[in-house]
Design an enzyme around this catalytic site. Structure first.
Site, PDB file in Angstrom:
ATOM      1  N   PRO A 187       0.833  -1.205   0.000  1.00  0.00           N
ATOM      2  CA  PRO A 187       0.000   0.000   0.000  1.00  0.00           C
ATOM      3  C   PRO A 187       0.867   1.254   0.000  1.00  0.00           C
ATOM      4  CG  PRO A 187      -0.476  -1.425   1.903  1.00  0.00           C
ATOM      5  CD  PRO A 187       0.804  -1.891   1.303  1.00  0.00           C
ATOM      6  N   GLU A 204      -2.667   1.221 -14.064  1.00  0.00           N
ATOM      7  CA  GLU A 204      -3.854   2.095 -13.977  1.00  0.00           C
ATOM      8  C   GLU A 204      -3.366   3.452 -13.500  1.00  0.00           C
ATOM      9  OE1 GLU A 204      -6.828   1.205 -14.908  1.00  0.00           O
ATOM     10  OE2 GLU A 204      -6.625  -0.969 -15.024  1.00  0.00           O
ATOM     11  N   CYS A 218      -8.660   9.660  -9.743  1.00  0.00           N
ATOM     12  CA  CYS A 218      -8.122   9.524 -11.109  1.00  0.00           C
ATOM     13  C   CYS A 218      -9.134   9.969 -12.139  1.00  0.00           C
ATOM     14  CB  CYS A 218      -7.698   8.077 -11.345  1.00  0.00           C
ATOM     15  SG  CYS A 218      -9.024   6.883 -11.145  1.00  0.00           S
TER      16      CYS A 218
HETATM   17  P1  NAD Z   1       2.392   7.164  -6.772  1.00  0.00           P
HETATM   18  O1  NAD Z   1       2.739   6.794  -8.168  1.00  0.00           O
HETATM   19  O2  NAD Z   1       3.181   8.205  -6.080  1.00  0.00           O
HETATM   20  O3  NAD Z   1       2.459   5.865  -5.816  1.00  0.00           O
HETATM   21  C1  NAD Z   1       1.731   4.677  -6.109  1.00  0.00           C
HETATM   22  C2  NAD Z   1       2.377   3.518  -5.365  1.00  0.00           C
HETATM   23  O4  NAD Z   1       3.649   3.225  -5.937  1.00  0.00           O
HETATM   24  C3  NAD Z   1       2.630   3.763  -3.880  1.00  0.00           C
HETATM   25  O5  NAD Z   1       2.324   2.593  -3.161  1.00  0.00           O
HETATM   26  C4  NAD Z   1       4.119   4.052  -3.848  1.00  0.00           C
HETATM   27  O6  NAD Z   1       4.709   3.821  -2.596  1.00  0.00           O
HETATM   28  C5  NAD Z   1       4.621   3.075  -4.889  1.00  0.00           C
HETATM   29  N1  NAD Z   1       5.941   3.348  -5.458  1.00  0.00           N
HETATM   30  C6  NAD Z   1       6.606   4.522  -5.542  1.00  0.00           C
HETATM   31  N2  NAD Z   1       7.771   4.352  -6.201  1.00  0.00           N
HETATM   32  C7  NAD Z   1       7.858   3.045  -6.538  1.00  0.00           C
HETATM   33  C8  NAD Z   1       8.817   2.262  -7.240  1.00  0.00           C
HETATM   34  N3  NAD Z   1       9.937   2.796  -7.726  1.00  0.00           N
HETATM   35  N4  NAD Z   1       8.570   0.937  -7.405  1.00  0.00           N
HETATM   36  C9  NAD Z   1       7.425   0.387  -6.947  1.00  0.00           C
HETATM   37  N5  NAD Z   1       6.473   1.084  -6.270  1.00  0.00           N
HETATM   38  C10 NAD Z   1       6.688   2.399  -6.079  1.00  0.00           C
HETATM   39  O7  NAD Z   1       0.859   7.541  -6.833  1.00  0.00           O
HETATM   40  P2  NAD Z   1      -0.058   8.173  -5.689  1.00  0.00           P
HETATM   41  O8  NAD Z   1       0.355   9.567  -5.439  1.00  0.00           O
HETATM   42  O9  NAD Z   1      -0.147   7.233  -4.541  1.00  0.00           O
HETATM   43  O10 NAD Z   1      -1.484   8.151  -6.460  1.00  0.00           O
HETATM   44  C11 NAD Z   1      -1.922   9.191  -7.271  1.00  0.00           C
HETATM   45  C12 NAD Z   1      -1.898   8.836  -8.742  1.00  0.00           C
HETATM   46  O11 NAD Z   1      -2.607   7.607  -8.969  1.00  0.00           O
HETATM   47  C13 NAD Z   1      -2.636   9.865  -9.585  1.00  0.00           C
HETATM   48  O12 NAD Z   1      -1.927  10.107 -10.790  1.00  0.00           O
HETATM   49  C14 NAD Z   1      -3.963   9.191  -9.870  1.00  0.00           C
HETATM   50  O13 NAD Z   1      -4.656   9.684 -11.000  1.00  0.00           O
HETATM   51  C15 NAD Z   1      -3.549   7.775 -10.029  1.00  0.00           C
HETATM   52  N6  NAD Z   1      -4.684   6.864  -9.844  1.00  0.00           N
HETATM   53  C16 NAD Z   1      -5.141   6.130 -10.925  1.00  0.00           C
HETATM   54  C17 NAD Z   1      -6.256   5.298 -10.776  1.00  0.00           C
HETATM   55  C18 NAD Z   1      -6.790   4.442 -11.918  1.00  0.00           C
HETATM   56  O14 NAD Z   1      -7.584   3.539 -11.663  1.00  0.00           O
HETATM   57  N7  NAD Z   1      -6.398   4.695 -13.165  1.00  0.00           N
HETATM   58  C19 NAD Z   1      -6.898   5.234  -9.533  1.00  0.00           C
HETATM   59  C20 NAD Z   1      -6.411   6.001  -8.471  1.00  0.00           C
HETATM   60  C21 NAD Z   1      -5.300   6.801  -8.633  1.00  0.00           C
END
Ligand code: NAD
Length: 489
Positions: A166, A238, A273
């Site tokens: 998460p 996603e 999103c």
């Molecule tokens: P984020 O990309 O910062 O983080 C997502 C997850 O990736 C977190 O658990 C984070 O700890 C992890 N992470 C970070 N660096 C990583 C790496 N190098 N390797 C593996 N995991 C890593 O996103 P966020 O700020 O948590 O969420 C916001 C974004 O998500 C927005 O752009 C939003 O639009 C998008 N989103 C898309 C959907 C969809 O269904 N298309 C739904 C919700 C949110």
């Protein structure tokens, strides 16, 4: 420091309440590489047995876990509201919807993952939907429970084991949900690791992980896809969107659709999103639209502490997010735009004590301003004017993101005709955002909004690979055979 079990204690993530930042909601321990490795190995060891138990038993276990989550709906929703700043009604909705989705998976998995066999003159063909093995689920903070279960439920139903990571910005309620599910499953089939990029990369790049399901931002997605590529591991991505909500000249601007539209942009403080992130209105209806929008916002948009009854918009997730959103609004204003304040404020909330951002409607921003051209992911939305449909479509489709969109019109045929031409994975008609979702409609992006689908049969199909056993007719007992190097006729 020493952990209760003896060994050395890792770093801890402390999560504060975004509505009252001095309040600590809870902590989770960061999983180092050894812990990630141990849990993936344990999942791998458990997976074959889990797949071999058969779908009836797997779905019975999922149902027991779902019942446990449903019983805890209220405390889970409250924990989610405290750690994320999402208002309590939204959090209740998210947990309730997650339960509904779990039950949908239980109802639809038998058909989706059924073996199919054809036996005729052409041969005997067995199609086996096989689980991948260990699935890694990497999830964001904005809807942590539903976005995690969209991966975990079909993956488990298909016979995979799952390790979830998460977001460190909202790890608490989802961990509790996963704990409740785990209680109904054989040991090792579902596990959680905590941390940020390091823990995520250790999981995604693990050689025993056979599939990665990721929801998050585009920059992270590129790192995830690159790490997964080192093991040739397939990924579902996603990602973010910059959804246009298009109002055709005959659209109803009455109070009811306007209330729906306001919440399509400002629910969860715009951190969704598929929020309506750009509003397009025909120039002749500008003043009428602005007046209708502002009065709807006064009715439905009340800013305050996420746990206060009657509040519909809480803070944003972090101080950094608040500063970023304020900066992009100020940048548009510096280029001639006007930011109109929206809604009302709850008098009992100390706005300075949380990550609050005043909701705004931004008028007259240029198309290349960040608030228009990027994903703002916060409580502000630009109103953009158009003159004719072709020019409008060109501007809407110029965006590199293609997650969602909407067309609003009194004429459904006209709305569908335009919707077909919007470059997005999901176009709503006369609504936008979660009021437009359906469990039977696959969701996911095109262009830079990612690939793969969640929800519906397509979402189930992501977690099984079709393998085949085939006895061609000509070589079955009594068959006529074929020349050694021939293709079948
Ligand atoms: P984020 O990309 O910062 O983080 C997502 C997850 O990736 C977190 O658990 C984070 O700890 C992890 N992470 C970070 N660096 C990583 C790496 N190098 N390797 C593996 N995991 C890593 O996103 P966020 O700020 O948590 O969420 C916001 C974004 O998500 C927005 O752009 C939003 O639009 C998008 N989103 C898309 C959907 C969809 O269904 N298309 C739904 C919700 C949110």
């Amino acid at each position: 420091m020493t952990a209760p079990g003896g060994g050395p204690r890792g770093a801890v993530i402390e999560r504060e309440n975004p509505s009252r930042v001095t309040e600590l909601v809870g902590t989770v321990e960061v999983s180092g590489p050894d812990r990630v490795d141990a849990l993936v190995r344990r999942a791998d060891a458990a997976q074959r047995g889990w797949a071999a138990t058969g779908i009836t038993q797997r779905l019975a276990a999922l149902t027991a876990g779902t019942d446990a989550i449903a019983e805890r709906l209220e405390p889970l929703a409250e924990m989610l509201a405290r750690e994320s700043g999402k208002v309590l009604a939204d959090c209740r909705g998210e947990v309730g919807f997650a339960v509904t989705y779990l039950r949908w998976v239980v109802a639809h998995a038998p058909a989706a993952y059924a073996e199919r066999e054809i036996d005729d003159a052409a041969g005997r063909l067995l199609r086996l939907p096989r689980p991948y093995g260990v699935v890694a689920a990497i999830t964001p903070w904005n809807a942590p429970i539903i976005l995690t279960l969209l991966k975990v439920a079909p993956a488990l139903a298909a016979g995979n084991a799952v390790v979830v990571k998460p977001s460190p910005l909202a790890p608490l309620a989802v961990s509790e949900v996963l704990h409740l599910l785990t209680g109904a499953l054989p040991e090792g089939t579902l596990a959680v690791v905590h941390g940020d990029a390091a823990a995520g990369a250790a999981l995604v790049g693990h050689p025993l992980v056979r599939k990665v399901a990721f929801t998050g931002g585009g920059a992270t997605a590129r790192q995830v896809a690159a790490t997964a590529a080192t093991q040739t591991t397939p990924v579902v991505l996603e990602l973010g969107g910059n959804d246009a909500a298009i109002f055709l000249p005959d659209a109803d601007l009455g109070a009811e659709p306007m209330r729906r539209l306001v919440l399509a942009s400002f629910a969860t403080s715009g951190q969704v999103c598929m929020a309506a992130k750009r509003l397009y209105v025909q120039r002749s209806r500008r003043d009428e639209f602005v007046a209708a929008y502002r009065s709807a916002a006064v009715e439905v948009l009340r800013v305050g502490d996420a746990l206060t009854p009657g509040v519909s918009m809480g803070p944003v997730i972090s101080a950094g997010a608040a500063a970023r959103i304020e900066r992009i609004v100020a940048a548009a204003v510096a280029r001639g735009a006007t930011a109109l304040p929206l809604g009302t404020v709850d008098g009992g909330t100390d706005l300075a004590g949380g990550y609050f951002v005043a909701p705004t409607l931004v008028l007259d921003a240029p198309d290349d301003a960040e608030v228009v051209a990027g994903e703002q992911f916060g409580p502000t939305v630009p109103l953009l004017l158009y003159d004719d449909e072709e020019e409008l479509l060109a501007r809407v489709n110029a965006d590199e993101l293609g997650l969602g969109g909407s067309v609003w019109s009194a004429d459904e045929e006209r709305a569908f005709a335009l919707a077909r031409r919007v470059e997005a994975g999901f176009v709503f008609v006369n609504t936008h955002n979660r009021t437009g979702l359906s469990l039977r409609a696959p969701f996911g992006g095109v262009k830079r909004s990612g690939y793969g689908r969640e929800y519906a049969e397509e979402g189930l199909a992501e977690y099984a690979q079709t393998c085949v056993v085939h006895a061609p007719g000509p070589f079955r007992p009594g068959g006529a055979g074929l020349p050694a190097n021939a293709y079948p006729g």
